[in-house]
Structure formats: C-alpha cells, structure tokens
Design an enzyme around this catalytic site. Structure first.
Site, mmCIF file in Angstrom:
data_model
loop_
_atom_site.group_PDB
_atom_site.id
_atom_site.type_symbol
_atom_site.label_atom_id
_atom_site.label_comp_id
_atom_site.label_asym_id
_atom_site.label_seq_id
_atom_site.Cartn_x
_atom_site.Cartn_y
_atom_site.Cartn_z
ATOM 1 N N SER A 10 1.360 0.975 -0.689
ATOM 2 C CA SER A 10 0.211 0.464 0.057
ATOM 3 C C SER A 10 -0.005 -1.012 -0.204
ATOM 4 O O SER A 10 -0.881 -1.623 0.392
ATOM 5 C CB SER A 10 -1.052 1.211 -0.382
ATOM 6 O OG SER A 10 -0.845 2.582 -0.330
ATOM 7 N N HIS B 14 4.807 1.905 5.783
ATOM 8 C CA HIS B 14 3.491 2.287 5.268
ATOM 9 C C HIS B 14 2.813 3.260 6.235
ATOM 10 O O HIS B 14 2.130 2.860 7.169
ATOM 11 C CB HIS B 14 2.652 1.021 5.052
ATOM 12 C CG HIS B 14 1.313 1.283 4.440
ATOM 13 N ND1 HIS B 14 0.227 0.451 4.629
ATOM 14 C CD2 HIS B 14 0.868 2.290 3.651
ATOM 15 C CE1 HIS B 14 -0.804 0.943 3.983
ATOM 16 N NE2 HIS B 14 -0.441 2.054 3.387
ATOM 17 N N GLU C 58 2.596 0.723 9.343
ATOM 18 C CA GLU C 58 2.869 -0.697 9.098
ATOM 19 C C GLU C 58 4.293 -0.821 8.573
ATOM 20 O O GLU C 58 4.642 -0.170 7.589
ATOM 21 C CB GLU C 58 1.932 -1.191 7.974
ATOM 22 C CG GLU C 58 0.809 -2.057 8.408
ATOM 23 C CD GLU C 58 -0.058 -2.478 7.204
ATOM 24 O OE1 GLU C 58 -0.106 -1.780 6.177
ATOM 25 O OE2 GLU C 58 -0.689 -3.516 7.324
ATOM 26 N N ASN D 241 -4.635 -2.537 4.157
ATOM 27 C CA ASN D 241 -5.366 -2.392 2.900
ATOM 28 C C ASN D 241 -6.118 -3.637 2.470
ATOM 29 O O ASN D 241 -6.996 -3.573 1.615
ATOM 30 C CB ASN D 241 -4.438 -1.883 1.800
ATOM 31 C CG ASN D 241 -4.167 -0.408 2.008
ATOM 32 O OD1 ASN D 241 -5.065 0.338 2.390
ATOM 33 N ND2 ASN D 241 -2.942 0.011 1.811
HETATM 34 N N1 LIG Z 1 -3.164 8.628 -0.293
HETATM 35 C C1 LIG Z 1 -3.220 7.826 0.742
HETATM 36 O O1 LIG Z 1 -4.146 7.884 1.574
HETATM 37 C C2 LIG Z 1 -2.123 6.820 0.978
HETATM 38 C C3 LIG Z 1 -2.028 6.193 2.222
HETATM 39 C C4 LIG Z 1 -0.974 5.299 2.455
HETATM 40 C C5 LIG Z 1 -0.062 5.020 1.451
HETATM 41 N N2 LIG Z 1 -0.190 5.629 0.219
HETATM 42 C C6 LIG Z 1 0.817 5.326 -0.802
HETATM 43 O O2 LIG Z 1 1.768 6.368 -0.832
HETATM 44 C C7 LIG Z 1 2.270 6.523 -2.179
HETATM 45 C C8 LIG Z 1 2.031 7.948 -2.632
HETATM 46 O O3 LIG Z 1 0.651 8.206 -2.632
HETATM 47 P P1 LIG Z 1 0.086 9.700 -2.620
HETATM 48 O O4 LIG Z 1 -1.333 9.610 -2.215
HETATM 49 O O5 LIG Z 1 1.018 10.613 -1.892
HETATM 50 O O6 LIG Z 1 0.155 10.038 -4.185
HETATM 51 P P2 LIG Z 1 0.096 11.486 -4.878
HETATM 52 O O7 LIG Z 1 -0.463 11.263 -6.217
HETATM 53 O O8 LIG Z 1 -0.541 12.494 -3.968
HETATM 54 O O9 LIG Z 1 1.652 11.903 -4.996
HETATM 55 C C9 LIG Z 1 2.597 11.173 -5.743
HETATM 56 C C10 LIG Z 1 3.721 12.133 -6.102
HETATM 57 O O10 LIG Z 1 4.784 11.392 -6.696
HETATM 58 C C11 LIG Z 1 5.365 12.204 -7.702
HETATM 59 N N3 LIG Z 1 6.151 11.410 -8.640
HETATM 60 C C12 LIG Z 1 5.712 10.578 -9.635
HETATM 61 N N4 LIG Z 1 6.764 10.031 -10.273
HETATM 62 C C13 LIG Z 1 7.883 10.526 -9.675
HETATM 63 C C14 LIG Z 1 9.271 10.345 -9.888
HETATM 64 N N5 LIG Z 1 9.728 9.556 -10.871
HETATM 65 N N6 LIG Z 1 10.153 11.008 -9.090
HETATM 66 C C15 LIG Z 1 9.720 11.823 -8.114
HETATM 67 N N7 LIG Z 1 8.387 12.037 -7.859
HETATM 68 C C16 LIG Z 1 7.505 11.394 -8.637
HETATM 69 C C17 LIG Z 1 4.153 12.859 -8.359
HETATM 70 O O11 LIG Z 1 4.515 13.994 -9.138
HETATM 71 C C18 LIG Z 1 3.291 13.199 -7.133
HETATM 72 O O12 LIG Z 1 3.604 14.500 -6.626
HETATM 73 C C19 LIG Z 1 1.558 5.460 -3.012
HETATM 74 O O13 LIG Z 1 2.368 4.327 -3.082
HETATM 75 C C20 LIG Z 1 0.292 5.195 -2.222
HETATM 76 O O14 LIG Z 1 -0.251 3.924 -2.454
HETATM 77 C C21 LIG Z 1 -1.186 6.529 -0.020
#
Ligand SMILES: NC(=O)c1ccc[n+]([C@@H]2O[C@H](COP(=O)([O-])OP(=O)(O)OC[C@H]3O[C@@H](n4cnc5c(N)ncnc54)[C@H](O)[C@@H]3O)[C@@H](O)[C@H]2O)c1
Length: 287
Positions: free
Chosen positions: A120, A141, A153, A191
């Site tokens: 993000s 994104h 994005e 963001n």
């Molecule tokens: N949540 C949102 O609304 C949103 C929106 C857009 C972008 N993002 C971005 O997307 C990404 C993920 O966010 P999220 O909300 O899905 O997080 P989340 O916490 O729901 O999920 C992250 C996952 O990654 C896994 N993980 C951690 N280390 C790992 C590794 N070494 N190998 C494999 N898996 C691993 C974790 O176990 C977890 O299941 C982030 O960069 C976040 O900024 C999130």
C-alpha cells in the site's frame, strides 16, 4: 508473454482476494502462506465469497467449482513460485517481511517472471533492490474487498520496464479490473488521501467532537461515501492503517501522517477491526 500460472504470496485479506479473482479469471493459481492453517483460512474465505456470488446469482455453481479447481495452496514459496509466470506478494506491510520474499522469488522464479507487490505504500524500488530484475518489479495495488472493488493502482518505479507495465496492465485488466498508473512515491495516490481521512477521524473521536456513529453517518450522507471513516478503518484493519501512516510519515517526515495515538492504542489492545472481531464499533459504539 503469456501468463498461465500465477503465484500469490500471503493468504490474508488481500492475498486471498487476489488469488480468488485470478483463479476466477482462468489462471492456475497457487496461494502461499507460512502455515497450513493460514492457507486453509484463506481457502475458507474464498469459498465463502464465491458461495455468496452463487447465492446472489452473480456466478453459476460451475464457475465456483472451476475456480476452486484452478486454486492450489502451498506453504513452500520456493516450490510454489518455481513455474509461476506472474507472482504477486501480499504479506504484512513491513519492508523487513517483504524484502526476503522478493529475494526468495528472485531465486525460485523463472527469469521472465514478473514480480508484483500489493504493497500500500512501501517503495517498489526498495522491494526491487532485493532482486536482480528491478525492471520486472511493479506494484499492483488491489483494493479491499478484492472481488468487489474495481480499481487497481499500478505502480511503476523508476526502473520498471515498459514491457512489465504493459503485461501487468493486461493481466490486471483480464481480472475485470480498471487500472490507473501512478509513480512510485510513499502511499501512492489512494493512501495519501484515505489514510489522512481515517487519521483525522480518530483525532475527532479523541477530541470527543461527535460519536463514531454520527461521524460515519454524516460522511456517508454528505459525500455519498458507501461507508464512513471508522467503518472503513475496521474493514481495512486498524493495524494496516497505522502501518500505512507510519510508512508515509517515516519516508516523508510529514507531520500530518503521524498516526493518532488512539489508532496505536487500538492496535496495542488487539482491536484491529473486523478481522479480529473487534474494532472501533465494539469499543466506542452505542450498541
Ligand atoms: N487490508 C487492506 O484493506 C489492504 C488494501 C490494499 C492493500 N493492502 C496491502 O496488502 C498487503 C497484505 O495485507 P492484508 O490486509 O492482506 O494482510 P493480512 O494480515 O490479512 O495477511 C497477510 C498474510 O501474509 C502472511 N505472511 C506473512 N509473512 C509471510 C511469508 N514470509 N510468506 C508467506 N506469507 C506470509 C500472513 O501469515 C498473513 O496470512 C499489505 O501490503 C497491505 O498493505 C491491504
């Protein structure tokens, strides 16, 4: 370049959603996480989402079955990424977690594979520095919830090649999404804006200006938003919001991105929003 196999790293909120739309669009998709229970939770989430689409007659049962048949899971990134044409990383919003993954993808993926990140706001050029193919590293994104949100994005770093951009645009659009290309800068476009809204809302609550119900209500009604800032923070994950703000603040020094103390307290006590079953509404709501 023809994309057939997609590898999604991370099976949380975003990784699960991306794996779902990828498999739905016909790509053989492997979703990776560090523990079997995490990928199982991701698959459960995908099944529930697809079942809802079937129930609402948005897709047929056969499409759900086909999607699930194209979806594989793994806890071994090296094995899962071995024959991927396109890899998308969607793990925690921390550079120290993402960088080793890009290094592993560099080692495991074929030379032609494009390495995308769903970050993000972490610079794409920083993630690319963990690889020997910075021209093939790009930001895709996606927005939450991925199966419903149309916009993506596409983040082009100074080193991302035109070919990587073209292939990525084609791939993301083939998932039924619309794209906007932005430059690689802290928080990108979305963001830079939305984190400020959630941060300011938390400050309003700290100042006791109005209830969270009323703040959300007036924003929904006044600006035609589908949800207010607290509903959005609970959906996004308050820990994610804090990470985003801190990421932009650390990179720019702009005071307005310093997370409101209340947001940090919420994370410390485990009230991270919907995914934890407790967020702003459980702590401050009237009901
Ligand atoms: N949540 C949102 O609304 C949103 C929106 C857009 C972008 N993002 C971005 O997307 C990404 C993920 O966010 P999220 O909300 O899905 O997080 P989340 O916490 O729901 O999920 C992250 C996952 O990654 C896994 N993980 C951690 N280390 C790992 C590794 N070494 N190998 C494999 N898996 C691993 C974790 O176990 C977890 O299941 C982030 O960069 C976040 O900024 C999130």
């Amino acid at each position: 370049m023809t994309i057939k196999k997609v590898c999604v790293i991370g099976s949380g909120t975003m990784g699960g959603g991306i794996a779902q739309v990828s498999a739905q669009a016909g790509y053989e998709t492997t979703m990776v996480d560090i523990k079997q229970e995490f990928v199982d939770r991701g698959v459960k989430m995908i099944k529930a989402s697809l079942a809802k689409f079937v129930e609402k007659e948005k897709i047929k049962q056969e499409e759900m079955n086909g999607t699930l048949a194209r979806l594989r899971t793994s806890t071994d990134i090296r094995d899962a990424a071995r024959d991927a044409d396109y890899a998308i990383e969607a793990v925690f919003e921390r550079a120290e977690v993402k960088l080793p993954i890009f290094a592993q993808l560099e080692e495991s993926c074929p030379k032609e594979t494009i390495l995308a990140s769903n970050t993000s706001g972490i610079p794409i050029s920083l993630l690319a520095s963990a690889t020997r193919r910075p021209e093939k590293v790009i930001g895709t994104h996606f927005m939450n919830p991925v199966p419903l949100m149309k916009g993506v994005e596409i983040v082009k770093s100074l080193l991302t090649s035109e070919d990587t951009l073209k292939v990525s645009l084609g791939f993301v659009q083939s998932l039924g999404k619309e794209t906007v290309v932005v430059k690689d800068s802290p928080g990108f476009v979305t963001n830079r804006i939305v984190t400020l809204v959630m941060n300011e809302a938390a400050k309003l609550l700290e100042e006791d200006l109005a209830s969270i119900e009323d703040i959300d209500k007036i924003e929904r009604l006044s600006h035609n938003w589908p949800m207010g800032p607290f509903e959005l923070a609970d959906l996004v994950g308050i820990d994610v919001v804090v990470d985003l703000l801190e990421g932009i603040y650390q990179q720019t020094g702009w005071e307005r991105y310093k997370p409101a103390p209340l947001l940090k307290r919420m994370v410390e006590i485990g009230y991270t929003g919907r995914k934890a079953g407790k967020g702003f509404y459980q702590l401050f709501g009237q009901k």
